[in-house]
Scaffold this motif. Structure first.
Motif, short mmCIF file in Angstrom:
data_model
loop_
_atom_site.label_atom_id
_atom_site.label_comp_id
_atom_site.label_asym_id
_atom_site.label_seq_id
_atom_site.Cartn_x
_atom_site.Cartn_y
_atom_site.Cartn_z
N GLN A 55 0.90 -1.13 -0.01
CA GLN A 55 -0.08 0.01 -0.05
C GLN A 55 1.01 1.11 0.04
O GLN A 55 1.82 1.34 0.62
CB GLN A 55 -0.99 0.17 1.37
CG GLN A 55 -2.15 -0.88 1.11
CD GLN A 55 -3.15 -0.60 2.40
OE1 GLN A 55 -2.51 -0.31 3.61
NE2 GLN A 55 -4.41 -0.75 2.05
N GLN A 56 0.30 2.20 -0.79
CA GLN A 56 0.99 3.41 -0.66
C GLN A 56 0.29 4.46 0.14
O GLN A 56 -0.79 5.24 -0.24
CB GLN A 56 1.22 4.21 -2.01
CG GLN A 56 1.80 5.39 -1.97
CD GLN A 56 2.64 5.87 -3.58
OE1 GLN A 56 3.33 5.17 -4.25
NE2 GLN A 56 2.09 6.94 -3.98
N ALA A 57 0.73 4.92 1.44
CA ALA A 57 -0.01 5.64 2.20
C ALA A 57 0.56 7.23 1.89
O ALA A 57 1.75 7.50 1.50
CB ALA A 57 0.46 5.34 3.76
N THR A 58 -0.37 7.97 2.35
CA THR A 58 -0.07 9.43 2.14
C THR A 58 -0.78 10.21 3.39
O THR A 58 -1.43 9.70 4.05
CB THR A 58 -0.71 10.12 0.89
OG1 THR A 58 -2.51 9.68 1.00
CG2 THR A 58 -0.57 9.42 -0.60
N ALA A 59 -0.01 11.47 3.48
CA ALA A 59 -0.48 12.07 4.80
C ALA A 59 -0.08 13.63 4.30
O ALA A 59 1.12 13.96 3.78
CB ALA A 59 0.59 11.60 6.03
N SER A 60 -0.43 14.38 5.14
CA SER A 60 -0.10 15.94 4.96
C SER A 60 0.51 16.25 6.49
O SER A 60 -0.18 15.68 7.56
CB SER A 60 -1.21 16.68 4.62
OG SER A 60 -1.64 16.53 3.36
N GLY A 61 1.41 17.04 6.57
CA GLY A 61 1.96 17.58 7.90
C GLY A 61 2.79 18.93 7.52
O GLY A 61 2.67 19.54 6.78
N SER A 62 3.58 19.18 8.56
CA SER A 62 4.22 20.31 8.71
C SER A 62 5.78 19.92 9.01
O SER A 62 5.92 19.05 9.64
CB SER A 62 3.77 21.28 9.83
OG SER A 62 2.43 21.63 9.29
N THR A 63 6.66 20.58 8.62
CA THR A 63 8.11 20.46 8.84
C THR A 63 8.43 20.59 10.53
O THR A 63 7.87 21.49 11.04
CB THR A 63 8.92 21.43 8.07
OG1 THR A 63 8.53 22.91 8.33
CG2 THR A 63 8.92 21.23 6.74
N GLY A 64 8.84 19.69 11.04
CA GLY A 64 9.14 19.40 12.45
C GLY A 64 8.43 18.60 13.15
O GLY A 64 8.24 18.30 14.21
N ASP A 65 7.14 18.11 12.29
CA ASP A 65 6.26 17.00 12.88
C ASP A 65 6.87 15.66 12.93
O ASP A 65 7.95 15.52 11.84
CB ASP A 65 5.11 16.87 12.30
CG ASP A 65 4.06 18.00 12.40
OD1 ASP A 65 4.41 18.79 13.21
OD2 ASP A 65 3.20 18.33 11.46
N TYR A 66 6.69 14.62 13.84
CA TYR A 66 7.08 13.32 13.64
C TYR A 66 5.85 12.38 13.22
O TYR A 66 4.87 12.53 13.77
CB TYR A 66 7.51 12.90 15.18
CG TYR A 66 8.86 13.24 15.45
CD1 TYR A 66 9.97 12.66 15.28
CD2 TYR A 66 9.00 14.30 16.24
CE1 TYR A 66 11.22 12.96 15.75
CE2 TYR A 66 10.17 14.97 16.73
CZ TYR A 66 11.30 14.16 16.41
OH TYR A 66 12.61 14.60 16.63
N LEU A 67 6.15 12.16 12.20
CA LEU A 67 4.93 11.01 11.36
C LEU A 67 5.28 9.64 11.42
O LEU A 67 6.64 9.13 11.19
CB LEU A 67 4.95 11.33 9.88
CG LEU A 67 4.62 12.92 9.52
CD1 LEU A 67 4.60 13.26 8.17
CD2 LEU A 67 3.38 13.80 10.24
N TYR A 68 4.24 8.80 11.80
CA TYR A 68 4.56 7.36 12.33
C TYR A 68 3.58 6.61 11.29
O TYR A 68 2.34 6.92 11.19
CB TYR A 68 4.56 7.18 13.65
CG TYR A 68 5.50 7.45 14.60
CD1 TYR A 68 6.60 6.78 14.93
CD2 TYR A 68 5.42 9.10 14.82
CE1 TYR A 68 7.20 7.22 15.99
CE2 TYR A 68 6.26 9.34 15.84
CZ TYR A 68 7.40 8.74 16.37
OH TYR A 68 8.48 9.08 17.33
N TRP A 69 4.21 5.48 10.86
CA TRP A 69 3.33 4.28 10.31
C TRP A 69 3.87 2.97 10.88
O TRP A 69 4.96 2.86 11.32
CB TRP A 69 3.49 4.42 8.92
CG TRP A 69 3.02 5.60 7.90
CD1 TRP A 69 1.70 5.80 7.64
CD2 TRP A 69 3.79 6.87 7.92
NE1 TRP A 69 1.55 6.77 6.94
CE2 TRP A 69 2.81 7.57 7.07
CE3 TRP A 69 4.85 7.17 8.21
CZ2 TRP A 69 3.04 8.90 6.70
CZ3 TRP A 69 5.45 8.44 7.79
CH2 TRP A 69 4.46 9.31 7.09
N SER A 70 3.14 2.06 10.64
CA SER A 70 3.41 0.52 11.04
C SER A 70 2.91 -0.46 9.84
O SER A 70 1.86 -0.35 9.38
CB SER A 70 3.08 0.13 12.46
OG SER A 70 1.46 0.20 12.51
#
Length: 266
Positions: A55-70
């Motif tokens: 699967q190709q997951a997508t997300a939006s965030g901001s520089t400085g955020d910690y983004l997690y997937w499993s």
């Protein structure tokens, strides 16, 4: 008059009974399609977004955020995690990094791949990749070998100017695996895969067996940790070939029987 009241009450009862049935038969507007790729990321290990391999997951965030997937990985697989960060139109130089942790939250080293990369000023995107070691079915307690279970992906920026902090970015993450098979198999297996909740809480199924609450998104066919691997096939094939070679060598070296120089009556 009395008959009219009875008919009205009967029609009202039928309407109340049919109402919930019609509502239950209609699809829920909040239900998402089964197997749809996630469009958001978690902010910690506990809230990591579950992603299936492929699967190709997508997300939006901001520089400085910690983004997690499993994602789940099983014995004999060599996981590869790739991430693409779409940067804003104007920005300075910044370095992004992808880290992969196993079910015990131990950081796993990358065999190869650019797990950390710097995007120059004005670059539109930055691509990251991490190829892990082959997942083993068993390991010594003191070792940090990758074991079957849940793996966590953490993506963040590690170096940037203060003017770029908080700017919006979009991210694409994908996890795939290559089946290595018996070439990397080892003797022994884990009692349970390393998935969240395996030792904390469990639920009992209808047949009386107990399974981890948070491990349902693992392998569809079950975790393959066990004594069997295709090493047994190659070992048996090698044994048969060795026996045939021995028989052939004996047939070639034993000769035709009695040497010609020996008299027949001796």
């Amino acid at each position: 008059m009395r008959i009219t009241r009875v008919l009205s009450a009967a029609l009202l009862a039928l309407g109340l009974a049919a109402g919930p049935a019609a509502a239950d038969s209609s699809p829920s507007p909040s239900a998402s399609a089964d197997g749809a790729a996630p469009t958001r990321a978690g902010t910690s290990f506990r809230t990591a977004t579950e992603v299936r391999q492929g699967q190709q997951a997508t997300a939006s965030g901001s520089t400085g955020d910690y983004l997690y997937w499993s994602f789940p990985a099983d014995t004999g697989q060599r996981p590869t995690v790739r991430a693409t960060v779409r940067l804003p139109a104007t920005h300075g130089a910044q370095t992004w990094q992808i880290d992969v942790y196993d079910g015990l939250r131990r950081r796993q080293a990358c065999q190869y791949g650019a797990a950390s990369r710097t995007a120059g000023q004005g670059a539109s995107s930055v691509d990251l990749a991490c190829v892990l070691r082959t997942v083993r079915g068993w390991s010594e307690p003191w070792a940090d070998d990758p074991l079957p279970g849940t793996y966590y992906v953490r993506l963040t920026v590690v170096d940037l100017g203060s003017a770029d902090l908080g700017k919006p970015v979009s991210v694409e993450v994908r996890a795939d695996s290559k089946d290595i098979g018996g070439a990397a198999a080892v003797d022994g297996s884990l009692a349970k895969p390393l998935v969240p909740g395996i030792a904390a809480k469990s639920q009992e199924s209808g047949d009386g067996s107990r399974t981890a609450v948070l491990s349902s998104f693992g392998s569809d066919d079950g975790w393959s940790s066990g004594w069997w691997s295709d090493r047994w096939v190659w070992t048996a094939t090698g044994g048969v070939l060795a026996a045939l070679a021995g028989i052939g060598g004996y047939a070639l070296t034993r000769g035709s029987g009695r040497p010609s120089r020996v008299p027949p009556n001796v």
